[in-house]
Design a protein around this motif. Structure first.
Motif, mmCIF file in Angstrom:
data_model
loop_
_atom_site.group_PDB
_atom_site.id
_atom_site.type_symbol
_atom_site.label_atom_id
_atom_site.label_comp_id
_atom_site.label_asym_id
_atom_site.label_seq_id
_atom_site.Cartn_x
_atom_site.Cartn_y
_atom_site.Cartn_z
ATOM 1 N N GLU A 112 -6.780 117.709 -44.644
ATOM 2 C CA GLU A 112 -5.520 117.059 -44.314
ATOM 3 C C GLU A 112 -4.344 118.032 -44.370
ATOM 4 O O GLU A 112 -3.387 117.908 -43.602
ATOM 5 C CB GLU A 112 -5.292 115.896 -45.282
ATOM 6 N N MET A 113 -4.424 119.001 -45.274
ATOM 7 C CA MET A 113 -3.313 119.932 -45.476
ATOM 8 C C MET A 113 -3.481 121.252 -44.735
ATOM 9 O O MET A 113 -2.560 122.065 -44.713
ATOM 10 C CB MET A 113 -3.155 120.233 -46.977
ATOM 11 N N LEU A 114 -4.640 121.470 -44.126
ATOM 12 C CA LEU A 114 -4.983 122.799 -43.622
ATOM 13 C C LEU A 114 -4.000 123.323 -42.573
ATOM 14 O O LEU A 114 -3.577 124.485 -42.618
ATOM 15 C CB LEU A 114 -6.403 122.786 -43.048
ATOM 16 N N ASN A 115 -3.617 122.474 -41.624
ATOM 17 C CA ASN A 115 -2.688 122.928 -40.579
ATOM 18 C C ASN A 115 -1.335 123.319 -41.164
ATOM 19 O O ASN A 115 -0.730 124.317 -40.751
ATOM 20 C CB ASN A 115 -2.510 121.836 -39.523
ATOM 21 N N ASP A 116 -0.857 122.535 -42.129
ATOM 22 C CA ASP A 116 0.425 122.848 -42.762
ATOM 23 C C ASP A 116 0.327 124.121 -43.592
ATOM 24 O O ASP A 116 1.280 124.915 -43.631
ATOM 25 C CB ASP A 116 0.875 121.686 -43.652
ATOM 26 N N ILE A 117 -0.805 124.328 -44.257
ATOM 27 C CA ILE A 117 -0.998 125.550 -45.031
ATOM 28 C C ILE A 117 -0.974 126.766 -44.116
ATOM 29 O O ILE A 117 -0.339 127.785 -44.431
ATOM 30 C CB ILE A 117 -2.319 125.498 -45.822
ATOM 31 N N ARG A 118 -1.652 126.678 -42.987
ATOM 32 C CA ARG A 118 -1.674 127.793 -42.033
ATOM 33 C C ARG A 118 -0.264 128.077 -41.505
ATOM 34 O O ARG A 118 0.164 129.245 -41.452
ATOM 35 C CB ARG A 118 -2.622 127.478 -40.887
ATOM 36 N N ARG A 119 0.451 127.035 -41.133
ATOM 37 C CA ARG A 119 1.807 127.218 -40.590
ATOM 38 C C ARG A 119 2.748 127.798 -41.661
ATOM 39 O O ARG A 119 3.517 128.733 -41.381
ATOM 40 C CB ARG A 119 2.341 125.877 -40.087
ATOM 41 N N ASN A 120 2.687 127.283 -42.866
ATOM 42 C CA ASN A 120 3.575 127.773 -43.927
ATOM 43 C C ASN A 120 3.204 129.179 -44.389
ATOM 44 O O ASN A 120 4.079 129.962 -44.779
ATOM 45 C CB ASN A 120 3.537 126.804 -45.118
ATOM 46 N N SER A 121 1.926 129.515 -44.331
ATOM 47 C CA SER A 121 1.494 130.874 -44.676
ATOM 48 C C SER A 121 2.031 131.888 -43.654
ATOM 49 O O SER A 121 2.437 132.993 -44.026
ATOM 50 C CB SER A 121 -0.028 130.959 -44.746
ATOM 51 N N LEU A 122 2.034 131.496 -42.380
ATOM 52 C CA LEU A 122 2.591 132.373 -41.338
ATOM 53 C C LEU A 122 4.094 132.560 -41.530
ATOM 54 O O LEU A 122 4.631 133.655 -41.322
ATOM 55 C CB LEU A 122 2.298 131.801 -39.954
ATOM 56 N N LYS A 123 4.795 131.497 -41.917
ATOM 57 C CA LYS A 123 6.221 131.613 -42.211
ATOM 58 C C LYS A 123 6.445 132.575 -43.383
ATOM 59 O O LYS A 123 7.351 133.423 -43.340
ATOM 60 C CB LYS A 123 6.814 130.247 -42.545
ATOM 61 N N ALA A 124 5.636 132.428 -44.421
ATOM 62 C CA ALA A 124 5.762 133.307 -45.582
ATOM 63 C C ALA A 124 5.454 134.751 -45.216
ATOM 64 O O ALA A 124 6.112 135.684 -45.694
ATOM 65 C CB ALA A 124 4.813 132.835 -46.700
#
Length: 218
Positions: free
Chosen positions: A110-122
């Motif tokens: 459920e969180m995987l897409n948000d984790i990927r997007r936020n990791s790229l931002k970081a």
């Protein structure tokens, strides 16, 4: 029946001690979720880090080996990736914590897409920080050279320049939550972070110094 812990309010004015208490309470409430998600995502990266670290040490003691540089830089790159992924995990959990009444039953899928997007931002922000540090170092080296070739007054200029750089870097520590949690633009995140940092300089410096002290002691 276990009592539901009180939800932490994000947008609330707090002192330095209250900020640390709220942060510790958040990690206490969500420690198992953070541990499970981090283990699933970071474990493969950590295994590669261990392999490259081992190869680096072996190459270091082998005078005929030319693999030291490659393994070392690959290890540094993986450290950067690991840091950014961990940052993405933490901020994703923060986002879901703020949106939901409870995080019970939430899954990694459920969180995987948000984790990927936020990791790229970081990752983008971290690269910008590294470029800023490199730029400050380069300009500082130029000023040092000027101090030796022109006059001693350049040394005073260097001191003020380095102090300014230090404060600017401290003022930008809020870039990550602004960019990831508030989804603001990169330049807006930097400008807002600096503005908020100057406005709350005492609280900001107190928090940074206290966290640094606790990290050094631990």
């Amino acid at each position: 029946m276990n009592k539901q812990p009180q939800k932490i309010e994000f947008y609330k004015k707090r002192g330095v001690s209250e900020i640390l208490s709220a942060s510790m309470e958040f990690f206490k409430q969500n420690f198992l979720l953070l541990l499970k998600v981090s283990a699933c995502i970071l474990l493969p990266i950590n295994i590669l880090q261990a392999i490259f670290a081992n190869n680096t040490l072996m190459a270091l003691f082998d005078p005929l080996s030319y693999e030291y540089d490659a393994n070392y830089f690959l290890g540094v790159g993986l450290n950067l990736v690991s840091y950014c992924v961990m940052t993405g995990v933490i901020y994703t959990i923060l986002l879901y914590y703020n949106k939901r009444d409870t995080l019970e039953g939430i899954t990694l899928t459920e969180m995987l897409n948000d984790i990927r997007r936020n990791s790229l931002k970081a990752f983008t922000l971290t690269l910008l920080f590294l470029l800023l540090i490199a730029l400050f170092t380069f300009l500082g080296a130029i000023l040092v050279a000027a101090a030796y070739t022109v006059n001693p007054a350049a040394g005073i200029l260097i001191a003020f320049f380095l102090i300014l750089c230090l404060f600017l870097l401290i003022f930008t520590v809020q870039v990550y939550p602004l960019r990831i949690l508030e989804n603001t633009g990169i330049m807006d995140s930097f400008s807002t972070s600096i503005r908020l940092g100057i406005k709350n300089i005492g609280k900001l410096l107190g928090t940074v110094l206290l966290i640094g002290l606790l990290t050094a002691v631990c």
